[in-house]
Write a protein that holds these residues in place. Sequence first.
Motif, PDB file in Angstrom:
ATOM      1  N   ALA A 192       0.202  -5.504   7.554  1.00 48.62           N
ATOM      2  CA  ALA A 192      -0.143  -4.125   7.917  1.00 48.62           C
ATOM      3  C   ALA A 192      -0.379  -4.021   9.425  1.00 48.62           C
ATOM      4  CB  ALA A 192      -1.387  -3.690   7.140  1.00 48.62           C
ATOM      5  N   TYR A 193      -1.046  -5.029  10.003  1.00 53.63           N
ATOM      6  CA  TYR A 193      -1.324  -5.011  11.441  1.00 53.63           C
ATOM      7  C   TYR A 193      -0.025  -5.058  12.246  1.00 53.63           C
ATOM      8  CZ  TYR A 193      -2.876  -6.602  15.998  1.00 53.63           C
ATOM      9  OH  TYR A 193      -3.077  -6.718  17.341  1.00 53.63           O
ATOM     10  N   ARG A 194       0.866  -5.954  11.822  1.00 57.74           N
ATOM     11  CA  ARG A 194       2.121  -6.114  12.574  1.00 57.74           C
ATOM     12  C   ARG A 194       3.009  -4.873  12.467  1.00 57.74           C
ATOM     13  NH1 ARG A 194       3.202 -11.714  13.106  1.00 57.74           N
ATOM     14  NH2 ARG A 194       5.237 -11.179  13.980  1.00 57.74           N
ATOM     15  N   LEU A 195       2.921  -4.169  11.322  1.00 61.48           N
ATOM     16  CA  LEU A 195       3.745  -2.960  11.156  1.00 61.48           C
ATOM     17  C   LEU A 195       3.046  -1.719  11.705  1.00 61.48           C
ATOM     18  CD1 LEU A 195       5.169  -3.459   7.536  1.00 61.48           C
ATOM     19  CD2 LEU A 195       6.269  -3.957   9.722  1.00 61.48           C
ATOM     20  N   ASP A 196       1.773  -1.912  12.153  1.00 64.10           N
ATOM     21  CA  ASP A 196       0.969  -0.800  12.673  1.00 64.10           C
ATOM     22  C   ASP A 196       0.800   0.305  11.623  1.00 64.10           C
ATOM     23  OD1 ASP A 196      -0.629   0.407  14.487  1.00 64.10           O
ATOM     24  OD2 ASP A 196       0.994   1.436  15.560  1.00 64.10           O
ATOM     25  N   ILE A 197       0.488  -0.117  10.405  1.00 67.98           N
ATOM     26  CA  ILE A 197       0.195   0.848   9.339  1.00 67.98           C
ATOM     27  C   ILE A 197      -1.187   0.515   8.778  1.00 67.98           C
ATOM     28  CG2 ILE A 197       2.611   1.232   8.654  1.00 67.98           C
ATOM     29  CD1 ILE A 197       2.146  -0.720   6.337  1.00 67.98           C
ATOM     30  N   PRO A 198      -1.900   1.490   8.182  1.00 60.86           N
ATOM     31  CA  PRO A 198      -3.212   1.173   7.607  1.00 60.86           C
ATOM     32  C   PRO A 198      -3.068   0.174   6.457  1.00 60.86           C
ATOM     33  CG  PRO A 198      -2.846   3.558   7.715  1.00 60.86           C
ATOM     34  CD  PRO A 198      -1.545   2.907   8.030  1.00 60.86           C
ATOM     35  N   LEU A 199      -4.044  -0.722   6.355  1.00 57.98           N
ATOM     36  CA  LEU A 199      -4.022  -1.694   5.258  1.00 57.98           C
ATOM     37  C   LEU A 199      -4.035  -0.966   3.915  1.00 57.98           C
ATOM     38  CD1 LEU A 199      -4.206  -4.576   4.181  1.00 57.98           C
ATOM     39  CD2 LEU A 199      -6.684  -4.484   4.506  1.00 57.98           C
ATOM     40  N   SER A 200      -4.756   0.175   3.864  1.00 55.21           N
ATOM     41  CA  SER A 200      -4.827   0.936   2.606  1.00 55.21           C
ATOM     42  C   SER A 200      -3.434   1.391   2.181  1.00 55.21           C
ATOM     43  CB  SER A 200      -5.746   2.145   2.764  1.00 55.21           C
ATOM     44  OG  SER A 200      -5.274   2.958   3.814  1.00 55.21           O
ATOM     45  N   HIS A 201      -2.567   1.691   3.168  1.00 56.55           N
ATOM     46  CA  HIS A 201      -1.210   2.127   2.825  1.00 56.55           C
ATOM     47  C   HIS A 201      -0.431   0.966   2.206  1.00 56.55           C
ATOM     48  CE1 HIS A 201       2.580   4.186   2.926  1.00 56.55           C
ATOM     49  NE2 HIS A 201       3.109   3.261   3.709  1.00 56.55           N
ATOM     50  N   ALA A 202      -0.572  -0.223   2.815  1.00 58.50           N
ATOM     51  CA  ALA A 202       0.133  -1.393   2.270  1.00 58.50           C
ATOM     52  C   ALA A 202      -0.336  -1.668   0.842  1.00 58.50           C
ATOM     53  CB  ALA A 202      -0.113  -2.607   3.162  1.00 58.50           C
ATOM     54  N   PHE A 203      -1.663  -1.559   0.612  1.00 55.18           N
ATOM     55  CA  PHE A 203      -2.192  -1.802  -0.736  1.00 55.18           C
ATOM     56  C   PHE A 203      -1.723  -0.727  -1.703  1.00 55.18           C
ATOM     57  CE2 PHE A 203      -5.305  -4.984   0.662  1.00 55.18           C
ATOM     58  CZ  PHE A 203      -5.221  -5.836  -0.423  1.00 55.18           C
ATOM     59  N   ARG A 204      -1.683   0.522  -1.204  1.00 51.45           N
ATOM     60  CA  ARG A 204      -1.284   1.624  -2.098  1.00 51.45           C
ATOM     61  C   ARG A 204       0.146   1.392  -2.591  1.00 51.45           C
ATOM     62  NH1 ARG A 204      -2.587   6.045   1.032  1.00 51.45           N
ATOM     63  NH2 ARG A 204      -0.457   6.382   1.672  1.00 51.45           N
ATOM     64  N   VAL A 205       1.015   0.982  -1.693  1.00 49.72           N
ATOM     65  CA  VAL A 205       2.408   0.734  -2.091  1.00 49.72           C
ATOM     66  C   VAL A 205       2.467  -0.473  -3.024  1.00 49.72           C
ATOM     67  CG1 VAL A 205       4.683   0.056  -1.243  1.00 49.72           C
ATOM     68  CG2 VAL A 205       3.349   1.773  -0.008  1.00 49.72           C
ATOM     69  N   ALA A 206       1.770  -1.548  -2.644  1.00 48.52           N
ATOM     70  CA  ALA A 206       1.870  -2.788  -3.423  1.00 48.52           C
ATOM     71  C   ALA A 206       1.291  -2.616  -4.828  1.00 48.52           C
ATOM     72  CB  ALA A 206       1.151  -3.916  -2.690  1.00 48.52           C
ATOM     73  N   THR A 207       0.172  -1.891  -4.938  1.00 50.58           N
ATOM     74  CA  THR A 207      -0.456  -1.769  -6.260  1.00 50.58           C
ATOM     75  C   THR A 207       0.282  -0.787  -7.158  1.00 50.58           C
ATOM     76  OG1 THR A 207      -1.985  -0.151  -5.325  1.00 50.58           O
ATOM     77  CG2 THR A 207      -2.791  -2.404  -5.546  1.00 50.58           C
ATOM     78  N   PHE A 208       1.194   0.007  -6.580  1.00 54.64           N
ATOM     79  CA  PHE A 208       1.938   0.962  -7.415  1.00 54.64           C
ATOM     80  C   PHE A 208       2.901   0.235  -8.345  1.00 54.64           C
ATOM     81  CE2 PHE A 208       5.463   3.822  -8.306  1.00 54.64           C
ATOM     82  CZ  PHE A 208       4.785   4.945  -8.749  1.00 54.64           C
ATOM     83  N   TYR A 209       3.458  -0.874  -7.877  1.00 54.57           N
ATOM     84  CA  TYR A 209       4.483  -1.579  -8.663  1.00 54.57           C
ATOM     85  C   TYR A 209       3.860  -2.770  -9.371  1.00 54.57           C
ATOM     86  CZ  TYR A 209       7.532   1.244  -5.792  1.00 54.57           C
ATOM     87  OH  TYR A 209       8.131   2.303  -5.179  1.00 54.57           O
ATOM     88  N   SER A 210       4.050  -2.799 -10.721  1.00 52.66           N
ATOM     89  CA  SER A 210       3.401  -3.877 -11.481  1.00 52.66           C
ATOM     90  C   SER A 210       4.063  -5.225 -11.211  1.00 52.66           C
ATOM     91  CB  SER A 210       3.437  -3.559 -12.977  1.00 52.66           C
ATOM     92  OG  SER A 210       4.765  -3.346 -13.388  1.00 52.66           O
ATOM     93  N   GLN A 211       5.241  -5.220 -10.551  1.00 54.40           N
ATOM     94  CA  GLN A 211       5.914  -6.498 -10.270  1.00 54.40           C
ATOM     95  C   GLN A 211       5.170  -7.312  -9.209  1.00 54.40           C
ATOM     96  OE1 GLN A 211       7.338  -3.613 -10.523  1.00 54.40           O
ATOM     97  NE2 GLN A 211       9.048  -3.778 -11.961  1.00 54.40           N
ATOM     98  N   PHE A 212       4.362  -6.642  -8.385  1.00 52.59           N
ATOM     99  CA  PHE A 212       3.645  -7.386  -7.349  1.00 52.59           C
ATOM    100  C   PHE A 212       2.354  -7.955  -7.918  1.00 52.59           C
ATOM    101  CE2 PHE A 212       5.881  -4.287  -4.450  1.00 52.59           C
ATOM    102  CZ  PHE A 212       6.810  -5.218  -4.016  1.00 52.59           C
ATOM    103  N   ARG A 213       2.050  -9.180  -7.523  1.00 53.30           N
ATOM    104  CA  ARG A 213       0.819  -9.821  -7.978  1.00 53.30           C
ATOM    105  C   ARG A 213      -0.105 -10.020  -6.779  1.00 53.30           C
ATOM    106  NH1 ARG A 213       0.936 -11.803 -12.849  1.00 53.30           N
ATOM    107  NH2 ARG A 213      -0.965 -12.947 -12.377  1.00 53.30           N
TER     108      ARG A 213
END
Length: 366
Positions: A232-253
Motif C-alpha cells: 500500500a505504501y509503495r502504491l501510495d494508496i491507503p492500507l484500508s483500500h488494499a485490505f478492502r480489495v483483498a478481503t472482498f475475494y475469498s481466494q485471498f488468504r
Amino acid sequence: RGGINPYLFQMASVREQVSWVTEDPDDATRKAKTLAAAAVNRVNYHQSLATREVAVHPDVLVVGGGIAGMQASLDIASAGHKVYLVERQPTIGGHMLQFDKTFPTLDCAACIGTPKMVSVGQDPNIELMTYHEVDEVSGFVGNYKVNVRKKKRYVDVNKCTGCGECAAACVVTNVIQIPERPPLPMMEPEEESALEATLSSHGNQPRDLIAMLIDINDELGYLPRPVLTNLAYRLDIPLSHAFRVATFYSQFRFEPIGKHQIMVCQGTACHVLGGKRILQTVSRKLGIEPGQTTSDLEFSLDRVACFGACALAPVVVVDEKVYGGMSPAKVEALIDDLVARNENHEEGIVEEIHELKPESYAEELR
Ligand code: SF4
Ligand code: FES
C-alpha cells in the motif's frame, strides 16, 4: 336481514375461551356465564355506524431507502402507481450495502443492491427524496397528509456535478490533523522478494492492485500483513483500500495455508442439509475458524458459497477431492483418517470414508 344496523353486534367466544382451555366443568360454566354477561353489558355502549365511500389517493409514500424500501418502491411503481421514496441519508442503499456478503447464497451485497439503486433512480414513477425526513403524518388510510422536511445541503443539487473540488476548499477537512505514518513493518526475505517481483512486473501501478495481490498470494500462499502494508505504501494508496480489495475475494488468504485444505460448502442446498453443523464440527475438531490454519500448519479451513455439486449436498472438499453426502460424523472420520495418514507419513488423499453408523445423515437427523 332484520334491518338492524350491522355494527350492533356482540359475541362471547365460549368455544375458544372456555371449552378449549378450561378443564374443570364448574369453572368452565362460571367463566362462560361471566363472558356472556360481559358481552350483554357491552351492548349498552353500541352505536349505529354508517357506511360511506371515500376517494382513495393512489400515490404511495415509502419511508426508508434500504433494500426493502427500494424493492417495495420498484414493485409499486411497476404496478403503475406514483411512489415517493423518502430517505434521511444522502443516498439510498441502506445498511445491506455495507455488508460484504449476504445469506444464504453469500452473494456480494453491492452486486444485489447497486442495480436496484440504479433502477430506483431511473424509474419515472419514483420520486426519490434523499436527505429528507418525515416530520408528521396525519389523516387516515387512503387520505394521509405527510410533512416531509428537506435537509440543508448547502449546494445546488441541480448544478453539482460531483466533481469533488469543494472538498479541497473545505475548511473543516483542512483543519484535521493527519497523524504521522507509523514505520513500515519489516518483511521476511521471501516476502520482500515476492513484493519486489510483482511491483517490477506491474510497474507500481495502483490499477494493477488485484493482479499484484494474486501474484503475492500465489508466491507466498497468503497475504502477510507486512507485505500488504508495504505494498500500500509503495502504491501510495491507503492500507484500508488494499485490505478492502483483498478481503472482498475469498481466494485471498491472510494466514499461511495448511498442508490439507478443507472447504465446507455453505450454499443453499448444503445449508438446508446441515452444512452449518458440518462446518461447526470441523471448526471444533481442529480448533480453528474458517479462514484460519492450525498452528502446526497441517489444516486450513474455509467456507465456500457453492461447489456446483449441489446434487451431492452436503459437500466437503479436501485437497481438491469432493466428498458428497457428508455428515458431522463422516467429516470427523475423514479428518481422523487424514491425521492418521500424516502420522504414518502416507501421501495422497482419502479415497473412501469409513462406513459409519448411522449410515446416512438423514438417519442421523431422525
Ligand atoms: S465543487 Fe463540484 S462537487 Fe462541490 S458542489 Fe461544486 S460541482 Fe458539486
Ligand atoms: S450448495 Fe453446496 S455444492 Fe452447491
